[in-house]
Design a protein around this motif. Structure first.
Motif, PDB file in Angstrom:
ATOM      1  N   PHE A 138       0.832  -1.205   0.000  1.00 47.45           N
ATOM      2  CA  PHE A 138       0.000   0.000   0.000  1.00 47.45           C
ATOM      3  C   PHE A 138       0.868   1.258   0.000  1.00 47.45           C
ATOM      4  N   GLU A 139       1.887   1.250   0.857  1.00 43.96           N
ATOM      5  CA  GLU A 139       2.686   2.457   1.028  1.00 43.96           C
ATOM      6  C   GLU A 139       3.684   2.671  -0.097  1.00 43.96           C
ATOM      7  N   ASN A 140       4.151   1.563  -0.715  1.00 41.91           N
ATOM      8  CA  ASN A 140       5.228   1.689  -1.697  1.00 41.91           C
ATOM      9  C   ASN A 140       4.786   1.452  -3.134  1.00 41.91           C
ATOM     10  N   ALA A 141       3.485   1.281  -3.358  1.00 42.99           N
ATOM     11  CA  ALA A 141       2.991   1.057  -4.722  1.00 42.99           C
ATOM     12  C   ALA A 141       3.315   2.257  -5.607  1.00 42.99           C
ATOM     13  N   LEU A 142       3.637   1.975  -6.875  1.00 48.58           N
ATOM     14  CA  LEU A 142       3.951   3.053  -7.810  1.00 48.58           C
ATOM     15  C   LEU A 142       2.696   3.839  -8.178  1.00 48.58           C
ATOM     16  N   ASP A 143       1.548   3.166  -8.209  1.00 61.06           N
ATOM     17  CA  ASP A 143       0.282   3.856  -8.463  1.00 61.06           C
ATOM     18  C   ASP A 143      -0.276   4.389  -7.144  1.00 61.06           C
ATOM     19  N   GLY A 144      -1.049   5.445  -7.251  1.00 62.22           N
ATOM     20  CA  GLY A 144      -1.692   5.972  -6.057  1.00 62.22           C
ATOM     21  C   GLY A 144      -2.740   4.998  -5.534  1.00 62.22           C
ATOM     22  N   THR A 145      -2.787   4.837  -4.228  1.00 62.01           N
ATOM     23  CA  THR A 145      -3.751   3.934  -3.593  1.00 62.01           C
ATOM     24  C   THR A 145      -4.498   4.707  -2.516  1.00 62.01           C
ATOM     25  N   TYR A 146      -5.820   4.465  -2.427  1.00 66.72           N
ATOM     26  CA  TYR A 146      -6.605   5.260  -1.483  1.00 66.72           C
ATOM     27  C   TYR A 146      -7.711   4.438  -0.840  1.00 66.72           C
ATOM     28  N   ILE A 147      -8.212   4.955   0.268  1.00 68.42           N
ATOM     29  CA  ILE A 147      -9.461   4.512   0.901  1.00 68.42           C
ATOM     30  C   ILE A 147     -10.248   5.789   1.180  1.00 68.42           C
ATOM     31  N   THR A 148     -11.474   5.860   0.660  1.00 68.71           N
ATOM     32  CA  THR A 148     -12.279   7.057   0.860  1.00 68.71           C
ATOM     33  C   THR A 148     -13.649   6.678   1.418  1.00 68.71           C
ATOM     34  N   SER A 149     -14.248   7.616   2.134  1.00 71.24           N
ATOM     35  CA  SER A 149     -15.596   7.400   2.652  1.00 71.24           C
ATOM     36  C   SER A 149     -16.603   7.541   1.521  1.00 71.24           C
ATOM     37  N   LEU A 150     -17.810   7.114   1.774  1.00 69.03           N
ATOM     38  CA  LEU A 150     -18.861   7.219   0.769  1.00 69.03           C
ATOM     39  C   LEU A 150     -19.208   8.670   0.466  1.00 69.03           C
ATOM     40  N   THR A 151     -18.921   9.560   1.419  1.00 76.98           N
ATOM     41  CA  THR A 151     -19.249  10.977   1.241  1.00 76.98           C
ATOM     42  C   THR A 151     -18.111  11.769   0.617  1.00 76.98           C
ATOM     43  N   GLY A 152     -16.980  11.097   0.301  1.00 73.06           N
ATOM     44  CA  GLY A 152     -15.903  11.794  -0.395  1.00 73.06           C
ATOM     45  C   GLY A 152     -14.773  12.267   0.491  1.00 73.06           C
ATOM     46  N   ARG A 153     -14.711  11.790   1.743  1.00 73.33           N
ATOM     47  CA  ARG A 153     -13.599  12.166   2.605  1.00 73.33           C
ATOM     48  C   ARG A 153     -12.465  11.159   2.449  1.00 73.33           C
ATOM     49  N   MET A 154     -11.217  11.643   2.418  1.00 69.91           N
ATOM     50  CA  MET A 154     -10.055  10.780   2.278  1.00 69.91           C
ATOM     51  C   MET A 154      -9.740  10.139   3.626  1.00 69.91           C
ATOM     52  N   ILE A 155      -9.774   8.784   3.664  1.00 68.39           N
ATOM     53  CA  ILE A 155      -9.498   8.056   4.902  1.00 68.39           C
ATOM     54  C   ILE A 155      -8.052   7.565   4.934  1.00 68.39           C
ATOM     55  N   GLY A 156      -7.578   7.054   3.810  1.00 65.67           N
ATOM     56  CA  GLY A 156      -6.213   6.544   3.732  1.00 65.67           C
ATOM     57  C   GLY A 156      -5.636   6.792   2.362  1.00 65.67           C
ATOM     58  N   ALA A 157      -4.318   6.985   2.288  1.00 61.65           N
ATOM     59  CA  ALA A 157      -3.651   7.228   1.007  1.00 61.65           C
ATOM     60  C   ALA A 157      -2.192   6.838   1.134  1.00 61.65           C
ATOM     61  N   ASN A 158      -1.583   6.476   0.017  1.00 62.57           N
ATOM     62  CA  ASN A 158      -0.155   6.162   0.048  1.00 62.57           C
ATOM     63  C   ASN A 158       0.649   7.343  -0.483  1.00 62.57           C
ATOM     64  N   LEU A 159       1.964   7.188  -0.458  1.00 65.29           N
ATOM     65  CA  LEU A 159       2.855   8.280  -0.846  1.00 65.29           C
ATOM     66  C   LEU A 159       2.665   8.641  -2.321  1.00 65.29           C
ATOM     67  N   ALA A 160       2.455   7.620  -3.181  1.00 65.49           N
ATOM     68  CA  ALA A 160       2.303   7.889  -4.613  1.00 65.49           C
ATOM     69  C   ALA A 160       1.102   8.791  -4.884  1.00 65.49           C
ATOM     70  N   LEU A 161      -0.013   8.547  -4.181  1.00 64.24           N
ATOM     71  CA  LEU A 161      -1.191   9.392  -4.366  1.00 64.24           C
ATOM     72  C   LEU A 161      -0.935  10.808  -3.847  1.00 64.24           C
ATOM     73  N   ALA A 162      -0.198  10.902  -2.744  1.00 69.65           N
ATOM     74  CA  ALA A 162       0.157  12.228  -2.222  1.00 69.65           C
ATOM     75  C   ALA A 162       0.982  13.001  -3.246  1.00 69.65           C
ATOM     76  N   LYS A 163       1.951  12.317  -3.892  1.00 67.37           N
ATOM     77  CA  LYS A 163       2.788  12.973  -4.890  1.00 67.37           C
ATOM     78  C   LYS A 163       1.964  13.404  -6.105  1.00 67.37           C
ATOM     79  N   ILE A 164       1.025  12.541  -6.539  1.00 67.71           N
ATOM     80  CA  ILE A 164       0.160  12.901  -7.670  1.00 67.71           C
ATOM     81  C   ILE A 164      -0.591  14.189  -7.376  1.00 67.71           C
ATOM     82  N   ASN A 165      -0.980  14.381  -6.114  1.00 65.69           N
ATOM     83  CA  ASN A 165      -1.760  15.562  -5.730  1.00 65.69           C
ATOM     84  C   ASN A 165      -0.905  16.721  -5.239  1.00 65.69           C
TER      85      ASN A 165
END
Length: 519
Positions: A138-165
């Motif tokens: 999860f933390e080292n994947a080259l693609d962004g990885t996330y867990i979000t709530s049904l209402t659109g709140r970010m619950i979890g994210a890895n470093l790749a997704l942080a870099k994309i954003n």
């Protein structure tokens, strides 16, 4: 049964290990269940081996002492987990509970139970390993990885997704994002579309969207793969998925689309130009060919006009070559642009071969070249375009005559293969084609034998047109050749194009109906 016998039966028959130890740690008694658990044959054997020193059964020799000290302080043990070592070296995990009991006025004993929890410990270790592996993935994947709530709140994210954003850490991203629909997607409705697809299918694949790089508000393109996670009762809990930055790919696709449009525009302009020019050229050519032929006929039997007759014949021949050149260029232009179509009818391939052989016979006779034809008696009719198939056969025969030296021979065969396909072969004893040039002969305007037969006319479009016409009939063309030995060209039309041969009474009608060159 008295209580003493009952206790003895329970002691010996339960699957749980039971022991009694003196206050100094000496084993006083054990049941067979404990002995077998620890790898001994019987309780007596275990007592004989380790009664005085049970500490060496523990993987950590100090563990026994720590447990005895704890009992001295608290008077009991509760589910203490230890790793043990059997006499044969194998290991197991146990859960141990015990309590201190008085045994006389000045003596106390420790009575305890032991449960083998090896399977439980191993499953927990496997679970921890899997969790660590998942966390690392999860933390080292080259693609962004996330867990979000049904209402659109970010619950979890890895470093790749942080870099994309545009963020340095996942924590920054999670803290910054409150509503993905509004803050992330350029089109806020994309989140609703995403949710609708996941709700319907349970997952979404290759969901492409234009988004804002959250921190910098730069526009980028992403592709999402995600699924809806539900609880045991089937109630939706959250989304989890991956994000790939496809901005560069989208740029390439746009460039490719623009290049394709430019190519289509260029092809269209070329086709229109060729059509216009061919009309402008064919009109005077028809006049030249007509008048030169008329002059040839008028001066054919007069000696005083012999030179005029020769000139007129040369003019007619040259105009005819130029006319054929224009026709071939137009043909190839249509085929290349994909606008060419075939007019399908029942076609008698044997009649076409006979007609084409007659058309090249005079030229072959002038070059002292023999032509033999072998048509299978059960040759079927085929479904195809009469004019186009005649064009293919005539081109192959013309090439064979063109590149066969005097004294050579040409063989034409047509038959139905075992798989139902119809096969036409044109073989000659000509100069042949080098192996390295065989594929090149299908390229437009390529004439690999020009140096050997420089006097021969042609544009180098014939075989390129043939292959395109054959492919329009779902067929294929193959060339087998050796320099100095000759060439065999094989045309194969699929079994689906073969149709039952018409009765003899119908063949002439079919032939005349589909043979415009005979009209």
């Amino acid at each position: 049964m008295n209580p003493q016998d009952f206790h003895r039966i329970v002691f010996e028959s339960v699957d749980i290990g039971i022991y009694m130890t003196a206050h100094d740690g000496q084993l006083l008694t054990v049941n067979n269940a404990l002995a077998h658990m620890m790898g001994f044959k019987s309780a007596e054997h275990m007592l004989a081996e380790v009664a005085q020193n049970a500490a060496h059964l523990y993987a950590d020799p100090l563990q026994r002492g720590r447990l005895l000290q704890q009992v001295s302080r608290t008077g009991h043990l509760t589910n203490e987990v230890s790793e043990m070592v059997r006499p044969d070296g194998s290991r197991l995990w146990i859960s141990e509970s015990a309590s201190m009991h008085a045994a006389g006025t000045d003596m106390a004993v420790l009575i305890g139970t032991v449960i083998d929890i090896t399977a439980l410990v191993q499953s927990q270790q496997a679970l921890r390993t899997a969790e660590e592996r998942y966390r690392s993935l999860f933390e080292n994947a080259l693609d962004g990885t996330y867990i979000t709530s049904l209402t659109g709140r970010m619950i979890g994210a890895n470093l790749a997704l942080a870099k994309i954003n545009g963020y340095d850490t996942p924590e920054e991203l999670i803290h910054a994002v409150n509503d993905i629909a509004v803050e992330w997607y350029v089109d806020p409705q994309r989140r609703a579309e995403f949710a609708a697809i996941v709700e319907r299918d349970g997952s979404v694949r290759n969901f492409e969207s234009e988004i804002y790089r959250h921190k910098t508000r730069e526009r980028i393109w992403i592709s999402e793969n995600a699924r809806l996670v539900r609880d045991a009762q089937g109630k939706p809990q959250h989304y989890e998925g991956t994000v790939e930055d496809i901005t560069e790919r989208k740029g390439f696709e746009r460039q490719l689309m623009l290049a394709r449009r430019e190519a289509e525009t260029s092809n269209r302009a070329k086709t229109e130009f060729l059509a216009s020019m061919s009309h402008e050229l064919r009109t005077p050519l028809n006049a030249i060919m007509g008048f030169s032929e008329l002059i040839t006929l008028m001066t054919r039997d007069t000696k005083e006009n012999g030179r005029v007759n020769e000139y007129a014949s040369d003019i007619h021949s040259s105009a005819h070559i130029l006319f054929r050149l224009i026709e071939e260029i137009l043909d190839y232009s249509k085929l290349e642009s994909g606008k060419a179509q075939i007019d399908e009818n029942e076609v008698n391939l044997g009649d076409i071969v006979t007609q084409c052989t007659t058309m090249v016979e005079t030229r072959a006779r002038k070059g002292d070249i023999g032509i033999s034809v072998d048509l299978a008696p059960d040759l079927p009719l085929i479904r195809g375009d009469y004019r186009r198939i005649l064009q293919i056969v005539l081109n192959l025969l013309t090439n064979a005559v063109k590149f066969t030296p005097p004294g050579g021979s040409i063989t034409v065969k047509a038959a139905q293969e075992l798989d139902g396909a119809t096969c036409l072969t044109v073989a000659d004893t000509g100069i042949g084609i080098p192996a390295k040039d065989i594929e090149r002969v299908f390229e437009p305007f390529v004439q690999v034998n020009r140096s050997a037969f420089h006097q021969q006319e042609g544009t180098g479009l014939g075989l390129a047109i043939c292959r395109n016409l054959i492919e329009l009939h779902q067929g294929r063309i193959d060339i087998f050749s050796r320099p100095g030995q000759g060439t065999e060209v094989r045309v194969t039309l699929p079994a689906a194009r073969a149709i039952p041969k018409a009765p003899p009474s119908d063949r002439s009608a079919i032939s005349s109906r589909n043979a415009p060159f005979n009209r």
